[in-house]
Design a protein around this motif. Structure first.
Motif, PDB file in Angstrom:
ATOM      1  N   ILE A   1      -0.785  28.690  49.989  1.00 19.09           N
ATOM      2  CA  ILE A   1      -1.382  29.723  50.341  1.00 19.09           C
ATOM      3  C   ILE A   1      -2.353  30.390  49.672  1.00 19.09           C
ATOM      4  N   ALA A   2      -3.701  30.238  50.420  1.00 23.30           N
ATOM      5  CA  ALA A   2      -5.005  30.661  49.560  1.00 23.30           C
ATOM      6  C   ALA A   2      -5.196  32.441  49.573  1.00 23.30           C
ATOM      7  N   ILE A   3      -4.558  32.817  50.983  1.00 21.48           N
ATOM      8  CA  ILE A   3      -4.495  34.304  51.058  1.00 21.48           C
ATOM      9  C   ILE A   3      -3.696  34.802  51.509  1.00 21.48           C
ATOM     10  N   GLN A   4      -2.901  35.979  50.922  1.00 22.03           N
ATOM     11  CA  GLN A   4      -1.702  36.655  51.166  1.00 22.03           C
ATOM     12  C   GLN A   4      -1.939  37.761  51.387  1.00 22.03           C
ATOM     13  N   VAL A   5      -1.489  38.540  52.644  1.00 21.63           N
ATOM     14  CA  VAL A   5      -1.691  40.189  52.603  1.00 21.63           C
ATOM     15  C   VAL A   5      -0.391  40.768  53.225  1.00 21.63           C
TER      16      VAL A   5
ATOM     17  N   PHE B   1      -0.815  39.087  56.687  1.00 19.71           N
ATOM     18  CA  PHE B   1      -0.735  37.840  57.197  1.00 19.71           C
ATOM     19  C   PHE B   1      -0.898  36.708  55.972  1.00 19.71           C
ATOM     20  N   GLU B   2      -1.090  35.604  56.172  1.00 13.80           N
ATOM     21  CA  GLU B   2      -1.222  34.614  55.358  1.00 13.80           C
ATOM     22  C   GLU B   2      -2.198  33.538  55.948  1.00 13.80           C
ATOM     23  N   VAL B   3      -3.105  32.896  55.049  1.00 13.08           N
ATOM     24  CA  VAL B   3      -3.993  31.992  55.327  1.00 13.08           C
ATOM     25  C   VAL B   3      -3.786  30.671  54.401  1.00 13.08           C
ATOM     26  N   ARG B   4      -3.597  29.474  54.975  1.00  6.70           N
ATOM     27  CA  ARG B   4      -3.216  28.280  54.129  1.00  6.70           C
ATOM     28  C   ARG B   4      -4.484  27.722  53.629  1.00  6.70           C
ATOM     29  N   ARG B   5      -4.511  26.893  52.485  1.00  3.72           N
ATOM     30  CA  ARG B   5      -5.625  26.127  51.869  1.00  3.72           C
ATOM     31  C   ARG B   5      -6.108  25.309  52.954  1.00  3.72           C
ATOM     32  N   GLY B   6      -7.598  25.319  52.992  1.00  8.26           N
ATOM     33  CA  GLY B   6      -8.176  24.540  54.056  1.00  8.26           C
ATOM     34  C   GLY B   6      -8.077  24.824  55.536  1.00  8.26           C
TER      35      GLY B   6
ATOM     36  N   GLY C   1      -0.006  48.760  49.716  1.00  9.43           N
ATOM     37  CA  GLY C   1       0.201  47.561  50.153  1.00  9.43           C
ATOM     38  C   GLY C   1      -0.496  46.423  49.020  1.00  9.43           C
ATOM     39  N   SER C   2      -0.516  45.158  49.438  1.00 10.40           N
ATOM     40  CA  SER C   2      -1.092  44.291  48.396  1.00 10.40           C
ATOM     41  C   SER C   2      -1.649  43.289  48.832  1.00 10.40           C
ATOM     42  N   ALA C   3      -2.500  42.498  48.251  1.00  3.70           N
ATOM     43  CA  ALA C   3      -3.193  41.234  48.834  1.00  3.70           C
ATOM     44  C   ALA C   3      -3.484  40.410  47.450  1.00  3.70           C
ATOM     45  N   ALA C   4      -3.454  39.101  47.803  1.00  3.21           N
ATOM     46  CA  ALA C   4      -3.698  37.959  46.736  1.00  3.21           C
ATOM     47  C   ALA C   4      -4.471  37.031  47.478  1.00  3.21           C
ATOM     48  N   VAL C   5      -5.821  36.634  46.737  1.00  5.73           N
ATOM     49  CA  VAL C   5      -6.684  35.699  46.962  1.00  5.73           C
ATOM     50  C   VAL C   5      -6.688  34.622  45.715  1.00  5.73           C
ATOM     51  N   ASN C   6      -6.513  33.319  46.227  1.00  6.45           N
ATOM     52  CA  ASN C   6      -6.590  32.343  45.330  1.00  6.45           C
ATOM     53  C   ASN C   6      -5.299  32.509  44.330  1.00  6.45           C
ATOM     54  N   GLY C   7      -4.159  33.186  44.634  1.00  4.09           N
ATOM     55  CA  GLY C   7      -3.199  33.323  43.579  1.00  4.09           C
ATOM     56  C   GLY C   7      -3.485  34.982  42.813  1.00  4.09           C
ATOM     57  N   PHE C   8      -4.576  35.550  42.914  1.00  5.44           N
ATOM     58  CA  PHE C   8      -5.005  36.791  42.123  1.00  5.44           C
ATOM     59  C   PHE C   8      -4.669  37.709  43.083  1.00  5.44           C
ATOM     60  N   ASP C   9      -4.156  38.779  42.271  1.00  5.14           N
ATOM     61  CA  ASP C   9      -4.155  40.033  43.070  1.00  5.14           C
ATOM     62  C   ASP C   9      -5.503  40.964  43.132  1.00  5.14           C
ATOM     63  N   VAL C  10      -6.002  41.136  44.105  1.00  2.00           N
ATOM     64  CA  VAL C  10      -7.254  41.706  44.490  1.00  2.00           C
ATOM     65  C   VAL C  10      -7.339  43.112  43.670  1.00  2.00           C
TER      66      VAL C  10
END
Length: 253
Positions: A4-8, A26-31, A60-69
């Motif tokens: 998972i590249a983006i997790q909201v 929502f989530e966005v997978r890598r690639g 709420g929360s959001a993580a990009v590339n495994g890091f919390d924004v």
């Protein structure tokens, strides 16, 4: 590595008394290319600003590339690149100078080679030493996307990247975006052009009234659209028909 590249999760944001995001997840997978669809004011750009650390959510929360924004904004910025609705190029500099400048700002060891490679990749070599202000809209957008690739970001946010472009320039940008994903880059695309989402997206999420009201592949979304009764052949619904049916009749989802 996590796929998972983006997790909201349950993202909420208000401007004064106006609640723009009402629990977006929502989530966005890598690639993968995920197209976030929505009308003007639906909250698409607000989502992008939060994910790119330009805006803080209310909850709420959001993580990009495994890091919390919110907790690790510096780590997030190292992994991403953002291309907004309007090309952010310096029109006084040449195309080559724009790319060299950004490569230097990213502390790359070979900025001229980086510039040459990206100019070739985006078909701008012949125009490399012209001022960017002389470029057509499509050329400026290609340069803008090239600038966003300096340093090989893993995740790219494209916020309505073809706004104001003519059909030929839009097709050029589509080609570039497809090549990014084929190379392993994760792309979150916001757009009002439904044909753009049909052309590019692996998955689609529909943002309406501050919430994701439907999501999935184009084929999965088609299953939400009642098949037309036909005598000989069944007409496949367009994404525009699906979008309007979903937005206009949320209770059916």
């Amino acid at each position: 590595m996590n796929d998972i590249a983006i997790q909201v999760k349950d993202l909420r944001k208000s401007y004064k008394t106006t609640e723009v995001l009402k629990g977006v997840s929502f989530e966005v997978r890598r690639g993968e290319i995920l197209a976030l669809l929505g009308s003007n004011g639906a909250g698409k750009t607000t989502v992008i600003k939060i994910l790119s650390t330009l805006l803080k959510p209310d909850s709420g929360s959001a993580a990009v590339n495994g890091f919390d924004v919110a907790a690790k904004p510096g780590k997030v910025r190292q992994a991403i690149s953002l291309t907004g609705q309007f090309a952010a190029v310096d029109e006084i500099l040449t195309g080559r100078e724009n790319l060299i400048m950004v490569a230097k700002l990213r502390y790359l060891s070979n900025p001229r080679q980086v510039a040459d490679d990206l100019l070739a990749r985006f078909g701008l070599t012949e125009a490399a030493d012209r001022r960017a202000g002389t470029y057509s809209g499509g050329m400026r957008r290609r340069l803008d996307i090239a600038l966003s690739l300096v340093g090989h970001p893993q995740i790219i946010f494209l916020d309505e990247p073809t706004t104001g472009l003519d059909p030929e320039a839009r097709i050029e940008v589509w080609k570039n975006v497809k090549e990014l994903a084929e190379g392993g880059t994760t792309v979150l695309l916001t757009t009002q052009y439904l044909d753009e989402a049909e052309q590019l997206a692996d998955r689609i999420a529909i943002l309406h009234d501050g919430r994701i009201i439907a999501g999935g592949t184009l084929e999965e979304l088609k299953q939400l659209f009642p098949p037309a009764a036909v005598e000989y052949t069944q007409k496949q619904p367009t994404l525009e028909e699906i979008f309007l049916a979903i937005v206009g009749n949320k209770e059916a989802i």
